[in-house]
Design a protein around this motif. Structure first.
Motif, short mmCIF file in Angstrom:
data_model
loop_
_atom_site.label_atom_id
_atom_site.label_comp_id
_atom_site.label_asym_id
_atom_site.label_seq_id
_atom_site.Cartn_x
_atom_site.Cartn_y
_atom_site.Cartn_z
N UNK A 31 -15.33 -109.42 -40.07
CA UNK A 31 -16.12 -109.51 -41.29
C UNK A 31 -17.35 -108.62 -41.33
N UNK A 32 -17.45 -107.68 -40.38
CA UNK A 32 -18.62 -106.81 -40.37
C UNK A 32 -18.39 -105.63 -39.44
N UNK A 33 -19.19 -104.57 -39.60
CA UNK A 33 -19.12 -103.47 -38.64
C UNK A 33 -19.42 -103.94 -37.21
N UNK A 34 -20.34 -104.89 -37.05
CA UNK A 34 -20.64 -105.35 -35.68
C UNK A 34 -19.45 -106.09 -35.07
N UNK A 35 -18.68 -106.81 -35.87
CA UNK A 35 -17.47 -107.46 -35.35
C UNK A 35 -16.41 -106.43 -34.99
N UNK A 36 -16.34 -105.34 -35.77
CA UNK A 36 -15.43 -104.24 -35.45
C UNK A 36 -15.84 -103.61 -34.11
N UNK A 37 -17.12 -103.39 -33.93
CA UNK A 37 -17.62 -102.81 -32.67
C UNK A 37 -17.35 -103.74 -31.50
N UNK A 38 -17.53 -105.03 -31.71
CA UNK A 38 -17.27 -106.01 -30.65
C UNK A 38 -15.81 -105.98 -30.22
N UNK A 39 -14.91 -105.96 -31.18
CA UNK A 39 -13.48 -105.89 -30.86
C UNK A 39 -13.17 -104.61 -30.09
N UNK A 40 -13.72 -103.49 -30.55
CA UNK A 40 -13.49 -102.21 -29.87
C UNK A 40 -13.98 -102.27 -28.43
N UNK A 41 -15.13 -102.88 -28.21
CA UNK A 41 -15.66 -103.00 -26.86
C UNK A 41 -14.75 -103.82 -25.97
N UNK B 21 -15.24 -95.02 -37.31
CA UNK B 21 -16.40 -94.58 -36.52
C UNK B 21 -17.11 -95.78 -35.92
N UNK B 22 -17.22 -96.88 -36.64
CA UNK B 22 -17.81 -98.10 -36.07
C UNK B 22 -17.01 -98.56 -34.86
N UNK B 23 -15.68 -98.48 -34.95
CA UNK B 23 -14.83 -98.82 -33.82
C UNK B 23 -15.15 -97.91 -32.65
N UNK B 24 -15.25 -96.60 -32.91
CA UNK B 24 -15.55 -95.64 -31.84
C UNK B 24 -16.90 -95.93 -31.20
N UNK B 25 -17.88 -96.32 -32.00
CA UNK B 25 -19.21 -96.63 -31.48
C UNK B 25 -19.18 -97.84 -30.55
N UNK C 235 -10.07 -91.34 -28.11
CA UNK C 235 -10.05 -92.03 -29.41
C UNK C 235 -9.86 -90.93 -30.44
N UNK C 236 -8.85 -91.06 -31.28
CA UNK C 236 -8.57 -90.02 -32.26
C UNK C 236 -8.62 -90.61 -33.66
N UNK C 237 -9.68 -90.24 -34.42
CA UNK C 237 -9.78 -90.66 -35.81
C UNK C 237 -8.78 -89.88 -36.64
N UNK C 238 -8.23 -90.53 -37.65
CA UNK C 238 -7.13 -89.98 -38.45
C UNK C 238 -5.93 -89.76 -37.54
N UNK C 239 -5.72 -90.72 -36.65
CA UNK C 239 -4.70 -90.64 -35.62
C UNK C 239 -3.29 -90.43 -36.11
N UNK C 240 -3.00 -90.86 -37.34
CA UNK C 240 -1.64 -90.65 -37.85
C UNK C 240 -1.31 -89.16 -37.96
N UNK C 241 -2.33 -88.33 -38.11
CA UNK C 241 -2.12 -86.87 -38.18
C UNK C 241 -1.86 -86.27 -36.80
N UNK D 8 -16.62 -100.52 -48.90
CA UNK D 8 -17.01 -99.67 -47.78
C UNK D 8 -18.52 -99.64 -47.64
N UNK D 9 -18.98 -99.59 -46.40
CA UNK D 9 -20.42 -99.54 -46.14
C UNK D 9 -20.70 -98.60 -45.00
N UNK D 10 -21.94 -98.32 -44.81
CA UNK D 10 -22.39 -97.49 -43.70
C UNK D 10 -22.04 -98.20 -42.39
N UNK D 11 -21.47 -97.47 -41.43
CA UNK D 11 -21.06 -98.06 -40.15
C UNK D 11 -22.23 -98.62 -39.37
N UNK D 12 -23.46 -98.21 -39.69
CA UNK D 12 -24.62 -98.72 -38.96
C UNK D 12 -25.17 -99.99 -39.59
N UNK D 13 -24.63 -100.42 -40.72
CA UNK D 13 -25.11 -101.62 -41.41
C UNK D 13 -24.50 -102.85 -40.76
N UNK D 14 -25.09 -103.29 -39.65
CA UNK D 14 -24.51 -104.37 -38.87
C UNK D 14 -24.66 -105.73 -39.54
#
Length: 188
Positions: free
Chosen positions: A11-21, A44-48, A112-118, A140-146
Motif C-alpha cells: 500500500x505504499x512505496x515504503x512497503x514496496x521497498x520493504x518487500x524488495x529488501x 525504482x522504489x523496489x530498486x532502492x 536489477x533490470x528496470x523494463x525487464x521485459x525488454x 502514481x506518486x514520487x518513489x520517495x513519498x514514503x
C-alpha cells in the motif's frame, strides 16, 4: 507447496521497498531480477529498497540515461556489486545484449533490470520476474513519498534456478502482504 506466481499487495512505496529488501536476502551472485511495470509502478522504489538491504550507500536512482549503474554492496556480503539497469531507452534487443548484463553478474554481482521485459531474451532463463502494477484505485506518486497510500499488486515468478523457490519467496513476502491483509500466492 507454493506455486508461481507469488502475488503480494502493498500500500505504499515504503512497503514496496520493504518487500524488495526481504527478497534481496534470497539473492546470490549471478542472479538477475527483471522489474516489469508501467511508469510510476514502483520499479525504482523496489530498486532502492533492494539496494538499501544490500548495504548500498547513497542515492539509488533509475539509470534512465546512463542505462547501467554499478553500486558497491556492504563488505562481508556474498553479493559485492549491485548492477542496476534501465533498458527503456534501448532501441533493440541487440542494444540490450551489448550491455552484457548477464556477463556482469558473473563477478559476485546481482542485477536489477528496470523494463525487464525488454531484456528478458538477452539475459537467459535464470531470472526472477517482479511485475509491479498500480491497482485501479491507486495514483502514481514520487518513489520517495514514503507516506503515501497506493495499492500495488506485485506478482513474482521464477524461472530456471528460481523455479523451485516459490515457497521461499512467499515466506519472505508474507510480512509485506500481512500489512494489507493479502496472502502471498493468492489469486488476483
Amino acid at each position: 507447496m507454493t506455486d508461481w506466481p507469488v502475488i503480494v499487495m502493498v500500500d505504499s512505496p515504503s512497503a514496496t521497498k520493504d518487500l524488495a529488501g526481504r527478497l534481496s536476502g534470497l539473492c546470490e551472485s549471478g542472479d538477475v531480477i527483471l522489474l516489469i511495470g508501467d511508469l510510476g509502478a514502483g520499479k525504482t522504489a523496489f530498486a532502492q529498497g533492494f539496494a538499501a538491504a544490500l548495504g548500498v550507500e547513497g542515492a539509488v536512482t533509475s539509470p534512465t540515461f546512463a542505462l547501467v549503474r554499478q553500486y558497491r554492496c556492504a563488505e562481508g556480503r556474498a553479493v559485492e556489486t549491485l548492477i542496476h539497469a534501465d533498458v527503456y531507452r534501448t532501441g533493440s534487443l541487440g542494444e540490450v545484449a551489448e550491455l552484457a548484463l548477464a556477463e556482469l553478474v558473473e563477478e559476485r554481482a546481482v542485477a536489477l533490470i528496470e523494463w525487464g521485459e525488454l531484456a528478458a531474451a538477452a539475459v537467459g532463463d535464470d531470472v526472477l520476474e517482479v511485475t509491479l502494477e498500480l491497482t485501479d484505485t491507486a495514483e502514481p506518486a514520487d518513489a520517495t513519498d514514503v507516506g503515501s497510500t497506493e495499492q500495488r499488486r506485485i506478482t513474482i515468478s521464477g524461472r530456471g534456478r528460481w523455479s523451485g523457490r516459490a515457497a521461499e519467496v512467499a515466506s519472505v513476502s508474507a510480512p509485506a502482504a500481512a500489512a494489507v491483509g493479502a496472502e502471498p500466492g493468492a489469486p488476483s
